[in-house]
Scaffold this motif. Sequence first.
Motif, PDB file in Angstrom:
ATOM      1  N   SER A   1       4.995   5.739  -8.099  1.00 42.01           N
ATOM      2  CA  SER A   1       5.108   6.044  -9.534  1.00 42.01           C
ATOM      3  C   SER A   1       6.331   5.373 -10.139  1.00 42.01           C
ATOM      4  O   SER A   1       6.291   4.906 -11.285  1.00 42.01           O
ATOM      5  CB  SER A   1       5.165   7.557  -9.738  1.00 42.01           C
ATOM      6  OG  SER A   1       4.017   8.162  -9.194  1.00 42.01           O
TER       7      SER A   1
ATOM      8  N   THR B   1       2.369  12.998  -7.585  1.00 40.43           N
ATOM      9  CA  THR B   1       1.225  12.458  -8.331  1.00 40.43           C
ATOM     10  C   THR B   1      -0.058  13.037  -7.764  1.00 40.43           C
ATOM     11  O   THR B   1      -0.302  12.976  -6.562  1.00 40.43           O
ATOM     12  CB  THR B   1       1.201  10.917  -8.245  1.00 40.43           C
ATOM     13  OG1 THR B   1       2.449  10.419  -8.706  1.00 40.43           O
ATOM     14  CG2 THR B   1       0.073  10.336  -9.080  1.00 40.43           C
TER      15      THR B   1
ATOM     16  N   ASP C   1      -1.575   3.866 -10.382  1.00 38.78           N
ATOM     17  CA  ASP C   1      -0.729   4.676  -9.497  1.00 38.78           C
ATOM     18  C   ASP C   1      -1.619   5.782  -8.912  1.00 38.78           C
ATOM     19  O   ASP C   1      -2.506   6.293  -9.595  1.00 38.78           O
ATOM     20  CB  ASP C   1       0.409   5.280 -10.334  1.00 38.78           C
ATOM     21  CG  ASP C   1       1.315   6.173  -9.504  1.00 38.78           C
ATOM     22  OD1 ASP C   1       1.407   5.968  -8.275  1.00 38.78           O
ATOM     23  OD2 ASP C   1       1.938   7.086 -10.099  1.00 38.78           O
TER      24      ASP C   1
HETATM   25 MG   LIG Z   1       3.753   9.399  -7.594  1.00 39.83          MG
END
Ligand SMILES: [Mg+2]
Length: 335
Positions: free
Chosen positions: A231, A252, A271
């Motif tokens: 990220s 994430t 991502d």
């Molecule tokens: Mg991440």
Amino acid sequence: MSATQPTIAAIATAPGRGGVGVIRLSGKNLLPLAQTLSGGKTPKPRTALYTDFLGGDGQPIDNGILLYFAAPASFTGEDVIELQGHGGPVVMDMLLSRCLELGARMAEPGEFTKRAFLNNKLDLAQAESVADLIDASSKSAARMALRSLKGAFSQHIHELVDDLITLRMLVEATLDFPEEDIDFLEAADARGKLQALQGRLKTVLASAEQGAILREGMNVVLVGAPNVGKSSLLNALAGDDIAIVTDIAGTTRDTVREQITLDGVPVHIIDTAGLRETDDVVEQIGIERSRKAVSEADVALILIDPREGVNAKTQAILNSLPEGLKKSKSTTKPT
Ligand SMILES: [Mg+2]
Ligand SMILES: Nc1nc2c(c(=O)[nH]1)N(C=O)[C@@H](CNc1ccc(C(=O)N[C@@H](CCC(=O)O)C(=O)O)cc1)CN2
Ligand SMILES: Nc1nc2c(ncn2[C@@H]2O[C@H](COP(=O)(O)OP(=O)(O)OP(=O)(O)O)[C@@H](O)[C@H]2O)c(=O)[nH]1
């Protein structure tokens, strides 16, 4: 086919204000229309005629350049007239309405190119490249589209088709004259020719894929274990705080997409949730999405924490990625 085609008209320039605006007409026998519009002047083909463009009441709507292309020497292969007037929306609308009054109908999107295709001015590959050229998002995409528009791609395909037809003739000759002593196929090295053709077809396919990437952009997915900085890399590339970054592994959950431009080529950075075994149901779903994103990507950047190196955990991740993925690059997090 042009005998039954109505005259079409459209504003050719982009909507809005511009120094010059162009209205294009294509159809059969457009000279009378040009004469009516210009108050009786007869344009010479492919020569700029500076003239008033007259309304139905005989009053000028605008003045500008009238271009006349006599069939078949035009973009569409039909008679083409262009009115190059002043590029304001009101002027353009009035000029277009006047053309409709004189018998033209509004062109559908792409209809000029369609007529060029139907009149054998362009083949399908060239017709498609008109749109590709207009939509090109980088210089290299524009260059490729123009090459294709000028017939380079079509030429290539025609050569391949010709070679295939030659091969078919050889096969048919062998079938038709089985009693002949010569083995046509062997004598002409049919196998070698077929293999060469296969190779050239692969090249065409690869260049088409390259073209698609230039046109639509490349999907680059960031994958790796949790906390390796995926990220953070997305945010750095985007120059913005797109994805949440924390030192908690498993931050994430969902895939996060952002488009950037590299050398004029659109690149979609994706991502993903860090890959690991987990009992967390939400994280498991996120990891499924990571795998899906990898399988759909053009390139997967596999991130590795250099403090850990390529350990068993990373190796397991690498092994779990789909075969055939372009595993050419991996990046490591600078410490
Ligand atoms: Mg991440
Ligand atoms: N003003 C204007 N500019 C334009 C276009 C247009 O329609 N109008 N085009 C629209 O896309 C592109 C140019 N495309 C064209 C393609 C062929 C012919 C043409 O006259 N072809 C004839 C003659 C060929 C020659 O002289 O070599 C023919 O093919 O017979 C004209 C424009 C880009 N610029
Ligand atoms: N030392 C160092 N730390 C970094 C670097 N990049 C990211 N970090 C830190 O590493 C931690 C994890 O970063 P993230 O970008 O959230 O990692 P991630 O791979 O997205 O992690 P998950 O979303 O959990 O899979 C954060 O505390 C970052 O500040 C780097 O290049 N060097």
